[in-house]
Design an enzyme around this catalytic site. Sequence first.
Site, PDB file in Angstrom:
ATOM      1  CB  ALA A  38      -1.723  -3.176  -1.132  1.00 17.08           C
ATOM      2  CB  THR A  48       2.486   3.366  -7.922  1.00 21.23           C
ATOM      3  OG1 THR A  48       1.248   3.529  -8.631  1.00 21.23           O
ATOM      4  CG2 THR A  48       3.496   4.378  -8.373  1.00 21.23           C
ATOM      5  CG  ASP A  49      -0.826  -1.423  -4.764  1.00 18.71           C
ATOM      6  OD1 ASP A  49      -1.795  -1.495  -5.537  1.00 18.71           O
ATOM      7  OD2 ASP A  49      -0.615  -2.265  -3.882  1.00 18.71           O
ATOM      8  CE1 TYR A  50      -7.545   1.168  -8.614  1.00 15.60           C
ATOM      9  CE2 TYR A  50      -7.619   3.122  -7.242  1.00 15.60           C
ATOM     10  CZ  TYR A  50      -8.154   2.347  -8.245  1.00 15.60           C
ATOM     11  OH  TYR A  50      -9.304   2.748  -8.871  1.00 15.60           O
TER      12      TYR A  50
END
Length: 770
Positions: free
Chosen positions: A15, A293-295
């Site tokens: 995150a 990006t994060d997940y």
Amino acid sequence: MKVLQYIFTIGALTALSACAQQKPAVQTVTKTSNSKMDVFISDLISKMTVEEKIGQLNLLTGGEAITGSTGNSDIEKKVKSGQVGGFFSLSTPQKVRTAQELAVNNTRLKIPLIFGMDVIHGYKTAFPIPLGMSATWDMDLIKRTAQIAAEEATADGINWTFSPMVDVSRDPRWGRFSEGSGEDTFLGSEIAKAMVQGYQGDDLTKINTLMACVKHFALYGAAEAGRDYNSTDMSLVKMYNEYLPPYKAAINAGAGTVMVSFNDINGTPATANKWLLTDVLRNQWGFKGMVVTDYTGINEMTAHGLGDLQQVSALALNAGVDMDMVGEGFLTTLKKSLDEGKVKIEDINRACRYILEAKYKLGLFENPYKYCNDERAKAKIFTAENLKIAREAATKSFVLLKNQDNLLPLKKTGTIALIGPLADSKVNMPGTWAVSTDLSKAISVKKGLEDAVGSQAKIIYAVGSNLLEDAAYQTRATMFGRDIKRDTRPETVIIKEAVDVAKKADVVIAALGESSEMSGESSSITDIKIPAIQQRLLKALLATGKPVVLVIFDGRPLDLSWENENVPAILNVWFGGTETGNAIADVLFGDVNPSGKLSATFPQNIGQIPIYYSHKNTGRPLEEGKWFTKFKSNYLDVTNEPLYPFGYGLSYTTFDISAPVLDKTTITSGGSLTITTTVKNTGSKDGEEVVQLYIRDLVGSITRPVKELKGFQKINLKAGESKKVTFTLTENDLKFYNANLEFAAEPGDFKVFVGNSSANVKEADFKLEK
């Protein structure tokens, strides 16, 4: 069955955070380019189709670690058709080679894949959680743990880690407090540098170095209400002075990649924030690496209200995102957006270039299989030397919070009662985000104590209580194999059993607190006390009249006010990694003198949050040492003071730190100031002390913090020994971002403080003249 079907399962990731919409007056940084790499990558891109370029922007999960809520499908087909740039959560030389062969042998241009993993605080050998490591205040040790993590992970086929997490946090309700380095900008920046240097070394083409990914860019640790993934909103001055520096420190240290955060700031999610990702990161800071990006961070912008998948994917690319983790928005929509004029080929080329450059820097074009050596995996992972350093790191992370009448260290004699739901749990010891470690090899407290005393003393044990009264809550708090078996007997029966055991002992060790998964991603809480059921056990143990040592497990600052008032000795052990049980025994029995110092303030209660040492003054400050004064900035019910201040931690010995001696009382522009203090071990045991240097800018164009950490040294002193400790301050150390976001030092009066915590200091005065 397809070749990779046995490899890939459902899994996911991490995150991050966002920023504002104003361009600050900060000079742009430029870096020289690598001409050989540029020529190679430019030539390769010139041969690629649009579809092949977009395929490089797609990062999929191999599914070994559950780090998100969705996974990917048709993976083998996508790899063969050039629709995958890399994987995360896939390891072992055999599996990595299988996937790499699919890409290299089946795609037109034979472009290798990159392989990432959440190597957060160790790989197979787990070190203390990052919050615990920050409490060591030992940069050489922190760097060494990152080097070991890189050695082990690369031996298992991985070449990219989603670490370090450098988010400053001042709200212990936030679950990911455990994954960062606490509340302070300066300490966080030093740790960020050490971690990047440890992972990446001086040459990323070496077989034992790992590309770092600084996260979560930016401000993720300031999520509103301490609730994960929530909005963050703050002034640009606070952002630049207090929250952005650790990210910049990691980037200045050479971090190869950056991960974007989930939250929005000023209405724009970080994943679509061009001001953040292009103006600040690229243009002002000169970052030349890859942005990921994060997940499913792109897909989640639809829930933020920014449009459908095609719209948000275009926004992300245009903002400066290069690689899309799991969501496949780039893969499925960018060609359409390009045809419709919503994105430019130049931006697709830019993103593709940064990803290819990361692979080039790792040496993957020269040898795609360089990380696929079974013999190296057997020789380098979970070694005796690595475990030795893990044990040392754990002992140095523990913070002695209270030691009334020198109850600690204990003697290895008599009968010792060990009681509590965390006393005999292996699987919780490594802590959250230890996704690759073998939980079965962790050392429990019970095992560690028994091995330490051998036949010299008797360890008797009782569980004492369940972790939590609510069974459903306990299930949520023990996910991912961290189960603690519930005792279904009545609470009164369980406590009576523990009390009976305690009565037979000379001393009681109560192993209480949080389970490992009560902190971490998506593990925010609203009550930061130890669970009530455990506190009832603790009260019953104290009522026996036996001396009680509280060994507290946590992944955040807790409200330990009642415990501090009533328990004679408290040792905060966070989650110490694989060697936790052995390390706890080392410290409890005095084989190691505790030296940890808090990297985050512990409040008296949750109502004081946010509470941190470097706060601003008010126009109506409460007089120091006073409470309560009407019409001053204070509370009716408790003092303004924390329970345990930033930088605090006791030892089995005592230290005296003299008042600071300055070589001059005035710094001129371009000059420096030398501060000297003498530290003496005034006790009877050898020990380590962290000497801390703070300043205060007394008059500024904007309000300034009451204290700012500007230096620290961890020194070892034998009993009775004295040492001089010297710090140097320059004009640069006095600089801050003013209201115009100009980074400058302002002439005027300053104070300098030295001490062993933010609250226990001695001071002197100096001036800055220009």
